[in-house]
Design an enzyme around this catalytic site. Structure first.
Site, PDB file in Angstrom:
ATOM      1  CG  ASP A  13       1.843 -26.991  -0.584  1.00 40.06           C
ATOM      2  OD1 ASP A  13       0.821 -27.689  -0.567  1.00 40.06           O
ATOM      3  OD2 ASP A  13       2.618 -26.921  -1.556  1.00 40.06           O
ATOM      4  N   GLY A  15      -0.279 -24.603   5.156  1.00 42.18           N
ATOM      5  CA  GLY A  15      -0.787 -25.217   6.392  1.00 42.18           C
ATOM      6  C   GLY A  15      -2.220 -24.775   6.668  1.00 42.18           C
ATOM      7  CE  LYS A  16      -4.790 -23.209   1.381  1.00 41.39           C
ATOM      8  NZ  LYS A  16      -3.401 -23.411   0.946  1.00 41.39           N
ATOM      9  N   GLY A  17      -4.934 -26.396   6.230  1.00 35.85           N
ATOM     10  CA  GLY A  17      -5.774 -27.448   6.802  1.00 35.85           C
ATOM     11  C   GLY A  17      -5.894 -27.315   8.302  1.00 35.85           C
ATOM     12  CG  ASN A  38      -5.814 -28.810  -7.335  1.00 41.93           C
ATOM     13  OD1 ASN A  38      -6.806 -28.930  -6.626  1.00 41.93           O
ATOM     14  ND2 ASN A  38      -5.586 -27.725  -8.047  1.00 41.93           N
ATOM     15  N   GLY A  40      -3.972 -30.620  -0.893  1.00 41.96           N
ATOM     16  CA  GLY A  40      -3.721 -31.627   0.133  1.00 41.96           C
ATOM     17  C   GLY A  40      -3.667 -30.923   1.469  1.00 41.96           C
ATOM     18  CG  HIS A  41      -6.256 -28.636   2.824  1.00 41.74           C
ATOM     19  ND1 HIS A  41      -7.465 -28.032   2.594  1.00 41.74           N
ATOM     20  CD2 HIS A  41      -5.359 -27.966   2.072  1.00 41.74           C
ATOM     21  CE1 HIS A  41      -7.301 -27.040   1.725  1.00 41.74           C
ATOM     22  NE2 HIS A  41      -6.028 -26.990   1.388  1.00 41.74           N
ATOM     23  CD  GLN A 225      -5.352 -25.549  -5.242  1.00 37.01           C
ATOM     24  OE1 GLN A 225      -6.452 -25.048  -5.344  1.00 37.01           O
ATOM     25  NE2 GLN A 225      -5.206 -26.819  -4.964  1.00 37.01           N
ATOM     26  N   GLY A 307       3.682 -35.897  -3.394  1.00 33.91           N
ATOM     27  CA  GLY A 307       4.924 -36.353  -2.769  1.00 33.91           C
ATOM     28  C   GLY A 307       6.174 -35.656  -3.312  1.00 33.91           C
ATOM     29  N   PRO A 309       9.210 -33.088  -3.757  1.00 30.68           N
ATOM     30  CG  PRO A 309      11.467 -33.315  -4.245  1.00 30.68           C
ATOM     31  CD  PRO A 309      10.122 -33.867  -4.574  1.00 30.68           C
ATOM     32  CG  ASP A 338       7.505 -25.687  14.244  1.00 29.14           C
ATOM     33  OD1 ASP A 338       6.551 -25.039  13.783  1.00 29.14           O
ATOM     34  OD2 ASP A 338       7.817 -26.825  13.858  1.00 29.14           O
ATOM     35  CB  SER A 418       0.968 -23.345  13.481  1.00 29.24           C
ATOM     36  OG  SER A 418       1.884 -23.565  12.453  1.00 29.24           O
TER      37      SER A 418
HETATM   38  P1  IMP Z   1      -2.839 -27.889 -11.086  1.00 26.79           P
HETATM   39  O1  IMP Z   1      -3.618 -27.143 -10.082  1.00 26.79           O
HETATM   40  O2  IMP Z   1      -2.760 -29.370 -10.812  1.00 26.79           O
HETATM   41  O3  IMP Z   1      -3.276 -27.589 -12.494  1.00 26.79           O
HETATM   42  O4  IMP Z   1      -1.300 -27.381 -11.003  1.00 26.79           O
HETATM   43  C1  IMP Z   1      -0.916 -26.058 -11.356  1.00 26.79           C
HETATM   44  C2  IMP Z   1       0.174 -25.557 -10.436  1.00 26.79           C
HETATM   45  O5  IMP Z   1      -0.365 -25.371  -9.132  1.00 26.79           O
HETATM   46  C3  IMP Z   1       1.350 -26.513 -10.269  1.00 26.79           C
HETATM   47  O6  IMP Z   1       2.530 -25.751 -10.074  1.00 26.79           O
HETATM   48  C4  IMP Z   1       1.021 -27.256  -8.994  1.00 26.79           C
HETATM   49  O7  IMP Z   1       2.172 -27.765  -8.357  1.00 26.79           O
HETATM   50  C5  IMP Z   1       0.385 -26.134  -8.185  1.00 26.79           C
HETATM   51  N1  IMP Z   1      -0.561 -26.612  -7.171  1.00 26.79           N
HETATM   52  C6  IMP Z   1      -1.809 -27.081  -7.365  1.00 26.79           C
HETATM   53  N2  IMP Z   1      -2.377 -27.398  -6.203  1.00 26.79           N
HETATM   54  C7  IMP Z   1      -1.493 -27.124  -5.252  1.00 26.79           C
HETATM   55  C8  IMP Z   1      -1.528 -27.209  -3.817  1.00 26.79           C
HETATM   56  O8  IMP Z   1      -2.507 -27.603  -3.183  1.00 26.79           O
HETATM   57  N3  IMP Z   1      -0.405 -26.807  -3.172  1.00 26.79           N
HETATM   58  C9  IMP Z   1       0.683 -26.326  -3.824  1.00 26.79           C
HETATM   59  N4  IMP Z   1       0.758 -26.236  -5.146  1.00 26.79           N
HETATM   60  C10 IMP Z   1      -0.325 -26.615  -5.862  1.00 26.79           C
END
Ligand code: IMP
Length: 429
Positions: A13, A15-17, A38, A40-41, A225, A307, A309, A338, A418
């Site tokens: 998370d 902000g790589k996207g 897993n 989200g960008h 990740q 979603g 927090p 910012d 950014s």
């Molecule tokens: P998994 O990748 O769904 O098996 O989750 C393993 C751990 O990585 C958990 O703590 C998830 O919240 C975290 N995680 C997986 N993908 C992301 C991502 O894109 N951003 C932030 N945390 C992630």
């Protein structure tokens, strides 16, 4: 040497996207190397927010070819949903713009059911996964019972493989987790339909990439990740099951290190983490809430995929220094500066206190990570809104000092900052 690797320097998370979207301007190809949906960008272009989970964010640049590499685990259903999501926004992706590695692993409902069952069985000790089947899919890969994308070319054989996979998983789901078995025939039929639609995109991406290299094309490798979630380098077992760090790009796409000239680390100007596991600088107070935001803006700190927090806290330089070392960052991109506007003072953790010892290097032990107390350095904040700033010299002096201190502590340059979610809200140094 024409390859750039973009790596998340924290817990994902970062902000790589939007950084990929920016760097893709100088690239012919953007290739994602690890993870699955897993991730989200998010990228905002002229008031439109694009949320991508599998397809590289580079796709939003005309003419860039995107690749899903063999280090990934791909849920075909989610991929088709994402293709439709983009088509609904006017971006129709044909196989000349999107290629899928024939060696990528396929996620099926089996993996999602096992991920969910395992997390629920762990209860209070759960990892907090995204429940997208990531762990079980990589488990199948390393125990050599997974299904690679090229199997989709022979739909009958593919249906057979899916059927057998579901039947094998049912034994575990029923006898260990006391769940109702999955319907192998229905899942096989559903996946054959997906295979028919995805087949045209499947190709030998290793050959494609090396052909591109021979023709002097520039390749950007997109990480998902972050380094602290790496199965080898993070705090096990509170990690994902892939290698989001630089080594994952080489194995997940099929390059040697000699073709790489830039390793760009992406780090948020503060820390966030979603899911369980150590985070020494986490704040459970008003400052943490302020960093998170209330969730009314799409860029507030709530997971793009789930979603949830995010846990928020001050920047952890012990963790960031570790990420810079293990990845060999040549530069750092700092995102969301910012968000720090308006704080009277800012803290960064430069070391940890463990009992009577000061620790500069990240401990592996979960117990040590529970016990450490961050040692903070305090820097003066700035009150100005910096979202319209585009030049380094126009940033408030204290914002520049904050960035310079990070760069100094890491011993590498900060190349971009950014200052807002929009595509052009970037200060390039
Ligand atoms: P998994 O990748 O769904 O098996 O989750 C393993 C751990 O990585 C958990 O703590 C998830 O919240 C975290 N995680 C997986 N993908 C992301 C991502 O894109 N951003 C932030 N945390 C992630």
């Amino acid at each position: 040497m024409p390859v750039t690797i973009l790596v998340g320097a924290q817990w994902g998370d970062e902000g790589k996207g939007r950084v990929v979207d920016w760097l893709a301007r100088e690239s012919n190809i953007v290739a994602r190397y690890a993870g699955g949906d897993n991730a989200g960008h998010s990228v905002t272009i002229e008031d439109t927010l694009y949320k991508l989970h599998l397809i590289p964010s580079g796709i939003l640049n005309d003419g860039v070819v995107c690749i899903l590499g063999h280090g990934m685990v791909i849920n075909p259903k989610k991929l088709l949903d994402e293709l439709k999501y983009l088509a609904d926004r006017g971006l129709h992706l044909t196989p000349d713009r999107l290629l899928i590695s024939e060696r990528a692993q396929i996620i099926t409902p089996v993996h999602i059911a096992l991920d969910t069952a395992s997390e629920e069985a762990l209860a209070g000790d759960s990892i907090g996964t995204t429940r997208r089947g990531i762990g079980p899919a990589y488990t199948d890969k390393v125990r050599r019972s997974g299904i690679q994308a090229h199997a989709m070319r022979d739909v009958e054989g593919f249906a057979d493989q899916i059927h057998r996979q579901v039947e094998a998983a049912n034994q575990v789901l029923v006898s260990i987790y006391h769940r109702t078995p999955l319907d192998a025939t229905a899942i096989a039929a559903e996946y054959v339909e997906y295979a028919r639609q995805i087949q045209p995109y499947i190709t030998n991406t290793v050959a494609y990439l090396h052909h591109a290299l021979a023709n002097n094309q520039r390749i950007l490798c997109e990480g998902a990740q972050g380094t602290l979630l790496d199965v080898d380098l993070g705090h096990y077992p509170f990690v994902t099951s892939s290698s989001p760090s630089v080594a994952g790009a080489l194995s997940g796409l099929g390059f040697g290190p000699t073709v790489v000239d830039r390793v760009v680390g992406a780090a948020k100007a503060f820390s966030t983490r979603v899911g369980s596991g150590p985070m020494p600088t986490e704040l459970h107070d008003e400052i943490g809430n302020r960093l998170r935001g209330t969730g009314d803006k799409p860029w507030d700190e709530y997971g793009t995929t789930t979603g949830r927090p995010r846990r928020c806290g001050w920047l952890d330089m012990v963790a960031l220094r570790y990420a810079a070392q293990v990845n060999g960052f040549t530069e750092l991109v700092l995102t969301k500066l910012d968000v720090l506007s308006g704080f009277e003072s800012l803290k960064i953790a430069t070391a940890y206190q463990l009992g009577d010892r000061q620790i500069d290097d990240l401990p592996a032990s979960l117990l040590d990570m529970e016990l450490v107390e961050p040692i903070y350095e305090t820097l003066p904040g700035w009150s100005e809104d910096i979202m319209q700033v585009r030049r380094w010299e126009d940033l408030p002096l204290n914002a520049r000092r904050y960035v310079e201190r990070i760069s100094q502590l890491l011993g590498i340059p900060v190349s971009m900052i950014s200052v807002g979610p929009e595509r052009d809200q970037m200060v390039v140094l």
